[in-house]
Scaffold this motif. Structure first.
Motif, PDB file in Angstrom:
ATOM      1  N   UNK A  64       0.876  -1.166   0.000  1.00 53.10           N
ATOM      2  CA  UNK A  64       0.000   0.000   0.000  1.00 53.10           C
ATOM      3  C   UNK A  64       0.919   1.223   0.000  1.00 53.10           C
ATOM      4  N   UNK A  65       0.725   2.111  -0.950  1.00 51.56           N
ATOM      5  CA  UNK A  65       1.500   3.348  -1.025  1.00 51.56           C
ATOM      6  C   UNK A  65       0.564   4.491  -0.640  1.00 51.56           C
ATOM      7  N   UNK A  66       0.913   5.200   0.433  1.00 50.04           N
ATOM      8  CA  UNK A  66       0.047   6.241   0.977  1.00 50.04           C
ATOM      9  C   UNK A  66       0.671   7.612   0.734  1.00 50.04           C
ATOM     10  N   UNK A  67      -0.123   8.509   0.171  1.00 49.96           N
ATOM     11  CA  UNK A  67       0.266   9.904  -0.032  1.00 49.96           C
ATOM     12  C   UNK A  67      -0.580  10.764   0.900  1.00 49.96           C
ATOM     13  N   UNK A  68       0.032  11.765   1.471  1.00 48.06           N
ATOM     14  CA  UNK A  68      -0.722  12.673   2.328  1.00 48.06           C
ATOM     15  C   UNK A  68       0.195  13.458   3.225  1.00 48.06           C
ATOM     16  N   UNK A  69      -0.295  13.754   4.422  1.00 51.23           N
ATOM     17  CA  UNK A  69       0.471  14.491   5.427  1.00 51.23           C
ATOM     18  C   UNK A  69       0.401  13.724   6.745  1.00 51.23           C
ATOM     19  N   UNK A  70       1.552  13.650   7.412  1.00 45.72           N
ATOM     20  CA  UNK A  70       1.601  12.918   8.670  1.00 45.72           C
ATOM     21  C   UNK A  70       1.127  13.788   9.823  1.00 45.72           C
ATOM     22  N   UNK A  71       1.290  13.271  11.052  1.00 36.75           N
ATOM     23  CA  UNK A  71       0.802  13.986  12.236  1.00 36.75           C
ATOM     24  C   UNK A  71       1.516  15.318  12.468  1.00 36.75           C
ATOM     25  N   UNK A  72       2.676  15.534  11.865  1.00 39.05           N
ATOM     26  CA  UNK A  72       3.398  16.812  11.961  1.00 39.05           C
ATOM     27  C   UNK A  72       3.098  17.713  10.768  1.00 39.05           C
ATOM     28  N   UNK A  73       2.145  17.288   9.947  1.00 37.52           N
ATOM     29  CA  UNK A  73       1.737  17.998   8.733  1.00 37.52           C
ATOM     30  C   UNK A  73       2.840  18.017   7.676  1.00 37.52           C
ATOM     31  N   UNK A  74       3.739  17.040   7.732  1.00 34.66           N
ATOM     32  CA  UNK A  74       4.794  16.893   6.727  1.00 34.66           C
ATOM     33  C   UNK A  74       4.254  16.051   5.576  1.00 34.66           C
ATOM     34  N   UNK A  75       4.562  16.444   4.361  1.00 36.17           N
ATOM     35  CA  UNK A  75       4.141  15.669   3.192  1.00 36.17           C
ATOM     36  C   UNK A  75       4.831  14.311   3.227  1.00 36.17           C
ATOM     37  N   UNK A  76       4.062  13.246   2.983  1.00 39.02           N
ATOM     38  CA  UNK A  76       4.613  11.895   3.036  1.00 39.02           C
ATOM     39  C   UNK A  76       4.182  11.073   1.826  1.00 39.02           C
ATOM     40  N   UNK A  77       5.045  10.144   1.478  1.00 41.90           N
ATOM     41  CA  UNK A  77       4.763   9.089   0.521  1.00 41.90           C
ATOM     42  C   UNK A  77       5.379   7.856   1.180  1.00 41.90           C
ATOM     43  N   UNK A  78       4.534   7.022   1.778  1.00 42.42           N
ATOM     44  CA  UNK A  78       5.011   5.931   2.607  1.00 42.42           C
ATOM     45  C   UNK A  78       4.428   4.617   2.120  1.00 42.42           C
ATOM     46  N   UNK A  79       5.251   3.570   2.160  1.00 44.04           N
ATOM     47  CA  UNK A  79       4.841   2.242   1.741  1.00 44.04           C
ATOM     48  C   UNK A  79       4.566   1.383   2.970  1.00 44.04           C
ATOM     49  N   UNK A  80       3.474   0.604   2.915  1.00 46.87           N
ATOM     50  CA  UNK A  80       3.096  -0.258   4.030  1.00 46.87           C
ATOM     51  C   UNK A  80       2.894  -1.686   3.539  1.00 46.87           C
ATOM     52  N   UNK A  81       3.343  -2.642   4.350  1.00 48.32           N
ATOM     53  CA  UNK A  81       3.104  -4.047   4.072  1.00 48.32           C
ATOM     54  C   UNK A  81       1.599  -4.280   4.204  1.00 48.32           C
ATOM     55  N   UNK A  82       0.955  -4.883   3.210  1.00 53.76           N
ATOM     56  CA  UNK A  82      -0.501  -5.021   3.241  1.00 53.76           C
ATOM     57  C   UNK A  82      -1.014  -6.051   4.254  1.00 53.76           C
ATOM     58  N   UNK A  83      -0.133  -6.893   4.763  1.00 56.10           N
ATOM     59  CA  UNK A  83      -0.551  -7.908   5.742  1.00 56.10           C
ATOM     60  C   UNK A  83      -0.324  -7.431   7.172  1.00 56.10           C
ATOM     61  N   UNK A  84       0.764  -6.670   7.385  1.00 54.30           N
ATOM     62  CA  UNK A  84       1.138  -6.271   8.747  1.00 54.30           C
ATOM     63  C   UNK A  84       1.005  -4.775   9.005  1.00 54.30           C
ATOM     64  N   UNK A  85       0.902  -3.983   7.950  1.00 53.39           N
ATOM     65  CA  UNK A  85       0.888  -2.518   8.003  1.00 53.39           C
ATOM     66  C   UNK A  85       2.213  -1.949   8.511  1.00 53.39           C
ATOM     67  N   UNK A  86       3.288  -2.744   8.492  1.00 56.77           N
ATOM     68  CA  UNK A  86       4.595  -2.219   8.839  1.00 56.77           C
ATOM     69  C   UNK A  86       5.100  -1.341   7.697  1.00 56.77           C
ATOM     70  N   UNK A  87       5.864  -0.314   8.048  1.00 53.87           N
ATOM     71  CA  UNK A  87       6.438   0.579   7.033  1.00 53.87           C
ATOM     72  C   UNK A  87       7.513  -0.201   6.278  1.00 53.87           C
ATOM     73  N   UNK A  88       7.499  -0.080   4.958  1.00 51.97           N
ATOM     74  CA  UNK A  88       8.479  -0.737   4.085  1.00 51.97           C
ATOM     75  C   UNK A  88       9.447   0.320   3.589  1.00 51.97           C
ATOM     76  N   UNK A  89      10.728   0.044   3.725  1.00 50.51           N
ATOM     77  CA  UNK A  89      11.741   0.992   3.250  1.00 50.51           C
ATOM     78  C   UNK A  89      12.514   0.362   2.098  1.00 50.51           C
ATOM     79  N   UNK A  90      13.137   1.210   1.325  1.00 46.29           N
ATOM     80  CA  UNK A  90      13.941   0.747   0.187  1.00 46.29           C
ATOM     81  C   UNK A  90      15.190   0.041   0.712  1.00 46.29           C
ATOM     82  N   UNK A  91      15.613  -1.041   0.060  1.00 48.50           N
ATOM     83  CA  UNK A  91      16.850  -1.693   0.488  1.00 48.50           C
ATOM     84  C   UNK A  91      18.038  -0.777   0.270  1.00 48.50           C
ATOM     85  N   UNK A  92      19.024  -0.911   1.133  1.00 51.59           N
ATOM     86  CA  UNK A  92      20.205  -0.035   1.033  1.00 51.59           C
ATOM     87  C   UNK A  92      21.367  -0.745   0.423  1.00 51.59           C
TER      88      UNK A  92
END
Length: 92
Positions: A64-92
């Motif tokens: 799930x890719x979510x666009x919007x603003x977080x609780x600090x009103x910062x613009x976000x584009x965040x990826x979430x695992x659809x089974x656990x809702x954990x934040x997914x980050x790009x591999x380094x």
């Protein structure tokens, strides 16, 4: 069409296609059967309860890719695992 206009249109089309090719995301979720995914509405509800303002949710690379603003009103584009809702980050 004049040759210069045709070249301009062609250049614009090629630039748009190139931009799309580079817009790929490195974030990827493990393959999960759709029947194991939690509902998108549940993720939206959780984030809204945390103070997020969601403008769009879509599915990208199995996440799930979510666009919007977080609780600090910062613009976000965040990826979430659809089974656990954990934040997914790009591999380094």
């Amino acid at each position: 069409m004049k040759p210069t206009l045709a070249r301009t249109v062609l250049a614009a089309v090629l630039a748009a296609a190139a931009g799309t090719a580079f817009a790929q995301h490195a974030e990827r979720c493990e393959p999960i059967p759709k029947e194991e995914w939690k509902p998108q509405a549940e993720l939206e509800r959780r984030l809204t309860n945390q103070g997020w303002k969601i403008s769009r949710v879509k599915i990208t690379n199995g996440c799930y890719e979510v666009y919007g603003r977080d609780e600090r009103n910062q613009r976000v584009e965040t990826f979430f695992n659809p089974k656990t809702f954990e934040v997914v980050t790009a591999p380094k």
